[in-house]
Design an enzyme around this catalytic site. Structure first.
Site, short mmCIF file in Angstrom:
data_model
loop_
_atom_site.label_atom_id
_atom_site.label_comp_id
_atom_site.label_asym_id
_atom_site.label_seq_id
_atom_site.Cartn_x
_atom_site.Cartn_y
_atom_site.Cartn_z
CG ASP A 430 -1.95 1.03 1.32
OD1 ASP A 430 -2.29 1.59 0.27
OD2 ASP A 430 -2.44 1.30 2.44
CD GLU A 433 -0.11 5.78 -3.64
OE1 GLU A 433 0.40 5.99 -2.53
OE2 GLU A 433 -0.92 4.88 -3.86
CG ASP A 508 -8.30 4.15 -0.29
OD1 ASP A 508 -8.20 2.90 -0.13
OD2 ASP A 508 -7.51 4.96 0.23
O1 MIG Z 1 -4.00 5.96 4.20
O2 MIG Z 1 -3.89 0.74 5.58
O3 MIG Z 1 -5.90 1.91 0.12
O4 MIG Z 1 -6.89 -0.30 1.47
O5 MIG Z 1 -7.07 -0.11 4.28
C1 MIG Z 1 -4.80 4.83 4.22
C2 MIG Z 1 -5.06 1.46 5.67
C3 MIG Z 1 -3.95 3.60 4.14
C4 MIG Z 1 -5.07 2.82 2.15
C5 MIG Z 1 -5.47 1.58 1.41
C6 MIG Z 1 -6.54 0.87 2.17
C7 MIG Z 1 -6.04 0.52 3.55
C8 MIG Z 1 -5.60 1.79 4.27
N1 MIG Z 1 -4.59 2.49 3.48
#
Ligand code: MIG
Length: 858
Positions: A430, A433, A508
């Protein structure tokens, strides 16, 4: 005509930082995070044209001296693929990390030079290079123009920005471009941008999403070509958004190079593109089961939800662990509760697979091993002055590993024993980016640097590759610690080629109807960009769905290549207490969920085989109709129906309150309503009813769909009986692939391929099979040939052996050399032993009454 919906970059610079800092508390009221404003091309600069001043023949193409001290290379990589590079003085031909195959055999080709043009000809394509001004034109072997430069502007550089203008006509459609918002599959008319962006709760018109795949497919006169602009900088695709006469693409910086690949079938374009950038691996079967996840599940929640699935006998394979399992968001650590052996043992005992999330950022925390090791070894991304870049993410001030360095990737991979030792099966990347809460526009400043010496790159150039390289490092962890297991990595960020390492989820999304609708074209275009393994958070991540929305969403979700229910923390759900497990919406929706999830598990052999095609040929699993039906122009803009593998077409309800919809049936096939058996000619639009529990599904006539008994989790029961769900007119075939679905032993030949065929021969039907590969020690004992819509047979036999008639479906599945005719269903079941050596012949009494077939029971 297709109506373009222009996407807009919604964010103004001044609100960017505020938005991202506040994101954790109250994101829904804020604009979606977007990068800094687009850079446009200088319209005067692009009017300056290049000229050819000299030509040199190369082994696989030509080198051209151009005006302005530029050089072009046009190289043939295969008979149907060429690479065009235009380089400024001192620049070299460029290959990004996307390219996995650099050495191509030289195809045979001819070169001829005339006064005004140079011509390269292979068996498949002709390239005509105009000298004054310089321009490139691609033709097929019949001399039809497939793609050509738009000569008013041509291609070249506007300062640092490489650009290419191409001619188009109104009837040309465009697909691909990776992950794109919007409700339309055809991207003609769109302004597309590529800069990986953490776009929490994005909308249908958000321009920048998480993933950048600068590849697309053009389709004109029923012929398709692919175009891959291999530039990792922020790039832009204006797809006839300004004029119906041209489209253009460009980047903020970097080299001008693109690959042109000719189909004419979309399928061939994708096969070639994924030969260049890599194909996904054959997946582990469990990864194709259902996944369940929530941000801020407690350790107890995970256990309780897992138990409830088993109690309610709703099939599921995997529980995900979101960031809370870490010790204060320190990557590669466990908090006491989530690390508790008892929890893991319970999940293991219930045969759950487990996936942990991971973020790239490492807490700045002297004494924490990751921070200490990374700092001692100089592993972090750097500020322009050489100091380490520090940015805020979940753990507070953090360091960002420089994944462009091989040693950093190796180090990162080596830490995964901390997760694997708890029995973790798959990994979820996650925030890659990379997202930075206090950075400009929610990421790092563009002048942060990666790599050293010759390999030094700015964040501006490297940005879109950050997730790609992290995914590679994560993938490598499997080779290091689970060398004979098939890796599973899920990532939010990709560049072209990332399909080699990871599956993609689309970040998201929101519990809103237009998100359900948008998920279809979005996934279909991801699939047409070389990434078959894709899915969206079922039910929507941000916000909460109501019962109706969840029911409709699970009907689609059960057929996503990557099928996961995942939702946002309660804190962010604006006080809504709604949970998002299948049973959280009442009995009706629970039953609907179970019905469709069971169907996924029943279809597992078919789904797995669709993934084998994906791994071998780059075939999308969730396909737009145009993928198989490019000769039928009515399919070009169908955005709310899709092919689930080769044989099944789904037309889900994606709008609130709807219980009826139109369905387009592509030309050239007869379509069978999966639920009623009713048949329809292709090439027409029909209207169908679809109450809440009903997902309209149509199957191609003359198809065979391999299914199996439902399991509560993949691998619960061996595959002993394969049911061949068959819709026969003249002939149906299926090439059935089987292996252990878990290890890499298939690479040593441990797999089976069996060609199955059912054919109508006058008054009888014949079933035969042919073993093409037999390296896998199968559990398969029998096939149940299920012939839908046939009459009762007179007798069934194989050579001299007479098959005996039994009195139920259960009996037929457990008795070899038997058959059963289900009057009510109008289906004939025949049990054929897996080792049957002879053709199985089914004889009928009279002539088949075709007219009677469409008024079968509902
Ligand atoms: O800033 O880890 O897209 O799937 O549950 C949020 C918490 C961070 C974004 C991900 C989402 C995940 C969440 N993350």
């Amino acid at each position: 005509m297709h109506k373009p919906s222009q996407k807009i970059s919604r964010l103004v610079a001044t609100t960017a930082i505020a938005a991202t800092v506040l994101a954790a508390q109250a994101p829904n009221v804020l604009a979606v995070t977007q990068p800094h404003p687009d850079q446009e091309l200088n319209q005067e600069a692009v009017k300056k044209q290049l000229h050819v001043e000299g030509v040199e023949q190369l082994e696989n193409g030509v080198k051209l001296d151009l005006s302005s001290d530029q050089t072009a290379f046009i190289r043939l990589f295969s008979e149907d693929m060429a690479k065009v590079s235009i380089l400024k003085e001192g620049e070299e031909e460029y290959f990004s990390e996307a390219i996995t195959k650099k050495e191509w055999g030289t195809p045979s080709f001819d070169v001829s030079e005339e006064k005004s043009e140079i011509t390269l000809t292979t068996d498949e394509i002709t390239i005509k290079i105009k000298k004054e001004p310089f321009g490139v034109k691609f033709l097929d072997k019949e001399g039809n123009v497939i793609n050509e430069d738009y000569m008013q502007n041509g291609s070249g550089y506007d300062g640092e920005k490489p650009y290419v203008y191409k001619k188009t006509t109104e009837d040309e459609a465009f697909y691909g471009f990776g992950e794109q918002s919007g409700l339309e599959v055809n991207q003609r008319g769109e302004s597309i941008g590529m800069f990986n962006t953490d776009a929490y709760a994005y909308g249908t018109d958000t321009k920048y999403l998480y993933t950048s795949i600068p590849f697309f497919i053009g389709l004109k006169n029923e012929k398709a070509y692919g175009m891959f602009f291999d530039n990792t900088n922020r790039s832009y695709f204006e797809m006839a958004s300004e004029s119906d006469d041209y489209y253009y693409f460009y980047a903020d910086d970097g080299t001008l190079n693109y690959y042109f690949m000719y189909g004419p079938e979309i399928e061939d374009v994708l096969d070639r593109y994924t030969e260049l950038t890599g194909k996904m691996d054959k997946p582990a079967k469990w990864t194709l089961g259902l996944h369940q996840s929530k941000w801020e599940y407690s350790a107890e929640d995970i256990e309780r939800v897992a138990e409830t699935y088993r109690e309610k006998e709703i099939p599921v394979d995997t529980m995900h662990f979101d960031i809370d399992y870490m010790d204060e968001y320190r990557v590669f650590t466990w908090s006491d509760k989530f690390g508790d052996e008892a929890l893991h043992q319970k999940l293991d005992a219930m045969n759950f697979k487990k996936i942990t999330i991971n973020d790239p950022a490492v807490k700045k925390d002297p004494g924490y091993f990751m921070y200490d090791e990374g700092t001692a070894n100089d592993y972090w991304a750097k500020n322009p002055d050489g100091s380490n870049f520090v940015g805020e993410v979940w753990p507070g001030e953090s360091m960002f590993p420089d994944f462009s360095k091989e040693e950093v990737r190796e180090w990162w991979a080596s830490k995964h024993d901390i997760l694997f030792d708890k029995g973790i099966d798959g990994l979820w990347n996650d925030m890659n980016e990379p997202a930075v809460f206090d950075g400009p526009y929610h990421t790092m400043p563009l002048d942060v640097t990666f790599g050293e010496g010759e390999n030094k790159r700015t964040h501006e150039e490297y940005h879109n590759l950050y997730g790609h390289d992290e995914a590679e490092a994560t993938y490598d962890a499997f080779e290091m610690y689970k060398p004979n297991e098939r890796p599973f990595v899920l990532t939010r960020d990709m560049y072209a080629g990332s399909q080699r390492y990871a599956a993609l989820w689309t970040g998201d999304n929101v519990s809103e109807w237009d998100h359900l609708e948008m998920s279809l074209p979005m996934n279909m275009n991801v699939g047409l960009s070389g990434v078959p393994f894709v899915g969206n958070d079922i039910g929507g991540f941000a916000g909460r769905p109501d019962a109706e929305m969840f029911a409709r969403w699970i009907e689609v979700g059960a057929f996503l290549p990557f099928s996961r229910i995942h939702y946002d923390s309660d804190k962010k759900a604006e006080g809504k207490k709604q949970a998002q497990e299948p049973w959280a919406f009442g009995q009706e929706v629970e039953d609907i969920s179970k019905k469709y999830i069971e169907m996924r598990y029943k279809l597992m052999p078919y789904l797995y085989n669709a993934f084998i095609d994906a791994a071998e040929q780059g075939t999308p699993v969730q396909q737009p109709l145009v993928y198989q039906f490019q000769d039928d122009e009515n399919t070009y803009n169908v955005s709310d129906q899709f092919m689930f593998g080769k044989e099944m077409m789904l037309a889900p309800i994606v709008e609130e309150g709807q219980t009826e919809r139109d369905v387009y049936l592509p030309e050239g096939e007869t379509w069978v309503d999966y639920w009623t058996g009713e048949e329809f000619d292709g090439g027409q639009t029909i209207t169908t009813e679809a109450q809440l529990d009903h997902l309209p599904i149509y199957v191609k006539k003359d198809s065979m769909i391999p299914t199996r008994e439902v399991q509560q989790y993949t691998g619960e029961k061996p595959l002993e009986n394969l049911v061949l769900d068959t819709y026969l007119n003249e002939k149906a075939t299926y090439s059935f692939y089987e292996d252990d679905g878990a290890t890499l032993d298939y690479k040593d030949g441990e797999y089976n391929v069996t060609d199955l065929e059912v054919k109508r021969k006058g008054k009888h039907i014949e079933f035969k099979k042919k073993e093409k590969a037999t390296g896998y020690d199968t559990d398969l004992e029998s096939y149940t040939l299920k012939l839908n819509g046939e009459e009762a047979p007179k007798r069934v036999r194989a050579a001299k052996a007479k098959y005996k008639e039994v009195s139920s479906v259960e009996e037929v599945k457990s008795t070899q050399e038997s058959f059963f005719y289900d009057n009510e269903e109008q289906a004939l079941y025949v049990n054929v032993p897996a080792d049957e050596k002879h053709k199985v012949k089914i004889f009928f009494n009279g002539k088949k009454d075709k007219a009677g077939k469409s008024d079968k029971k509902k």
